[in-house]
Design a protein around this motif. Sequence first.
Motif, PDB file in Angstrom:
ATOM      1  N   ILE A 206       0.856  -1.189   0.000  1.00  0.00           N
ATOM      2  CA  ILE A 206       0.000   0.000   0.000  1.00  0.00           C
ATOM      3  C   ILE A 206       0.892   1.240   0.000  1.00  0.00           C
TER       4      ILE A 206
ATOM      5  N   VAL B 116      -3.611   1.436  -3.822  1.00  0.00           N
ATOM      6  CA  VAL B 116      -3.136   0.072  -4.140  1.00  0.00           C
ATOM      7  C   VAL B 116      -2.478   0.161  -5.507  1.00  0.00           C
TER       8      VAL B 116
ATOM      9  N   PHE C  93      -4.282   6.895   0.465  1.00  0.00           N
ATOM     10  CA  PHE C  93      -3.646   5.588   0.218  1.00  0.00           C
ATOM     11  C   PHE C  93      -4.034   5.113  -1.168  1.00  0.00           C
TER      12      PHE C  93
ATOM     13  N   THR D  56      -5.573  -3.807   6.721  1.00  0.00           N
ATOM     14  CA  THR D  56      -4.849  -2.562   6.976  1.00  0.00           C
ATOM     15  C   THR D  56      -5.823  -1.559   7.579  1.00  0.00           C
TER      16      THR D  56
END
Length: 830
Positions: free
Chosen positions: A617, A825, A823, A647
């Motif tokens: 991440i 991915v 954040f 997470t």
Amino acid sequence: MMAEVYGTAADPGPPEGGPPDPVTAATVDRLRGEVTGLRQAMRSRAVIEQAKGVLMARRGCSADEAFAELAQLSQDTNTKLVDVAADLLGVVAPPAGDRAAAAPGAPAAADPPAPPDLEGSRAARPSAHDRTTGGAEPHAAEPADAPDAFAARYHVAAAAAAAAADADELARLLCRECAAVLGADAVAVAALEPDGGLRLVGTSGVAMARVSEWHRIPPQTSIPLVDAVRTERPVRIRDQADFAARYPHLAAGRLMPGAGLCALPLSGPDGAALGSVAVSFPGTDAVLDDADAMAYLHSLAGLCARALARIGAGAAPGEAGPGGAMWFRAFVDTLLDPMLILVPLRADDGPRAVADFRVEYANSATVDLAGRTAEDLTGGRMSELYPGMVESGVFARLLEVQATGVAYEGLAEQFVELVSGALHSSTMTLRAVRFLDRLLVSWRIHDEDERHAAQLSQARSLGRIGTWHYAVGTGELACSPEVFEIIGLPESAALPTLGQAAELVNAADLDAITTAWDKLLTEHRRQTVEFRIARPDGGVRSVRASAEAAPGPDAESALMVSGVLQDVTAGRRTQDALAAARSALVEERGRTEVQHDAVLTLQQALVRSPESVPADIRFEAHYIPAESAARVGGDWYDVAGLPDGRTLVAIGDVSGHGLPAVAGMMQLRHALRGMAYTGAEPAQILAWLNRMLCHQRADYIATAVCGHLVDGVFTWAQAGHLPPLRVRDGVPDVLTPPSGMVLGAVEEARYASTAVRVAPGDVVLLYTDGLIEHRGDDLGRGLSRLVRTVRDGPADDVRACVAHVMKTLGTPNPQDDTCLIGFQVPSGPG
């Protein structure tokens, strides 16, 4: 009716021994009715005769022919003869005096036009009541010579006012006219008395209990009738709420019955105030917003003023006060100083403000700078008699005294006047006071020595300074009265010796005084020393003494020491208080800086980038403290990998500022992370946090977003916090928040979780309100601004996206911290 007849001054009552004779009572009733009818006929006759005169002049016809034309028109239009006559007068002879003055811009009455076709005009003209109650537009499709309803009624009202026998009848007639045209329900007429108060002299539609309560109105009482006289302007009250707001002290005891009211001042031909008249209405919006209606009320006020002066219920113009009375003039003649009695003169246009004064009387002692006596000054205008006063500003002070009632007393100053080409000057003290409706002006001429003495005395009084003299050879001490006042001894007390005076000095200050005294006697140089004295009444004063020595007038006195003693207690206390305030401020500033440094250090330690973010991440965070150092807040965030592979992502804001907010933020952040290790869903974690804060009775509330990311799915819940923003392919989308209240508000609050797909390459942003909320803005516009900023910036990389948002929106917020985390991915390696 019989009860009204018997018991009056004309008929003191029924014959002794029994009830009144029925025949006599019936006769009295019949005669009374006849008198009333005759008076009404006289009022109507006056209007009809005026209309006949107009027709005779314009048509060149006889009186009988003019009357016949009026009668025929009355029959054809089914209108009373007096109303037909009034309509005619309203066209050819509108009121040019009061209404023109009340309606700025109205044309002056010139030669009246030829008589119009009244029958056609009456059909086209809306009624006066329609004009003030929402009827037809007053000027729509109206002939140029159509009779004005207000102008027509004015002539009826003028005839009625001219025939009124007393103020009560005047009020009744005015009320009847105002009710017919404007829908009024009551009228009150008040006369001005010499002291500025008002006396109700006539009412109609007002309860007798109210008349009894308000029969005499003191000048300092604020009610519409008094305010109209004081300001010389109409007072308009729209409804009960307006009245209660402007006159809260009269909410339960108002004089007039209606919801709204208009009070107008009454003045004589020379502008002198006579009193005021008030008209009340069940509703006033239409009346107060209609310029013609207000002009009509001004016209009626003019009629009322003339009738009041004729009836004699109020003070006649020029005789409102006793300034013209012989006894008062005899009194001022006994004074040694000159005195003028001035009558205020008002301007002819605009507000009736005082523009000048006329010398009504000058006492026998009056001799001015130019040698003019009372006989020379009486009847003259002050601005013409003394132009130097106008230039110097003294005349303006006289106007202020007349307007405010605050007396003026000038210092001993130089006055200069140019009279008949000769320049005259002198030093004098002038005093002016308002006496009822007049102004009394007196003066005293000084020679140069008197002027200096007056100035010195004033300086002593203002500076709290006393003088003293000490003969070294004889030991004699002399003091001015101010010294006695400073040291707390009565003037009748015996003069203290130098030793007795020294006993009053504070012991700690004696050495400084002794040193200064020795230098004064040996070096003969001026000395100044400040010390404290203990007064006999127990008070302590700070004083400053200055003295100098000089040879005495004779060998016996040898040396004379002269000095001044000044009371500086007030200044010393102010300096001491200022020094104490400075010291307290320095201490408080030190404590504040220490606390702020501690709070900032703790806060920065808590919000620094986490070290346990999973490697798959990408995470970025920015935090900016509030611009104001005193408002360091409780913003926080947390990102951590959990044992079960999820997470944790969380952000929040604790209410308040400073150390308490940071402590609450630390408690909340650590508790949330601990609860997340249990594997609970985000909604359950928030419910536990809410129950914890409510159970602890925490003195703060908090907002938060709590979520976890696993296998490309972001499951989240919120507690009163702003929703996250997901950016996919450069398009930002505000996520729909599930239900949830702020933490710590209600123990039974329920929270729900929701899930959203986060594809590789998507960026999710979480933030606190400091990022989008600023003074004068709201959260909706701030959120829209954030969406536009994200759309216009890079969206394929979380670090670049967060940096762009902070550069565009992340200026320091003066009121709150700013926190933004994101954040992503990754869509590929690295």
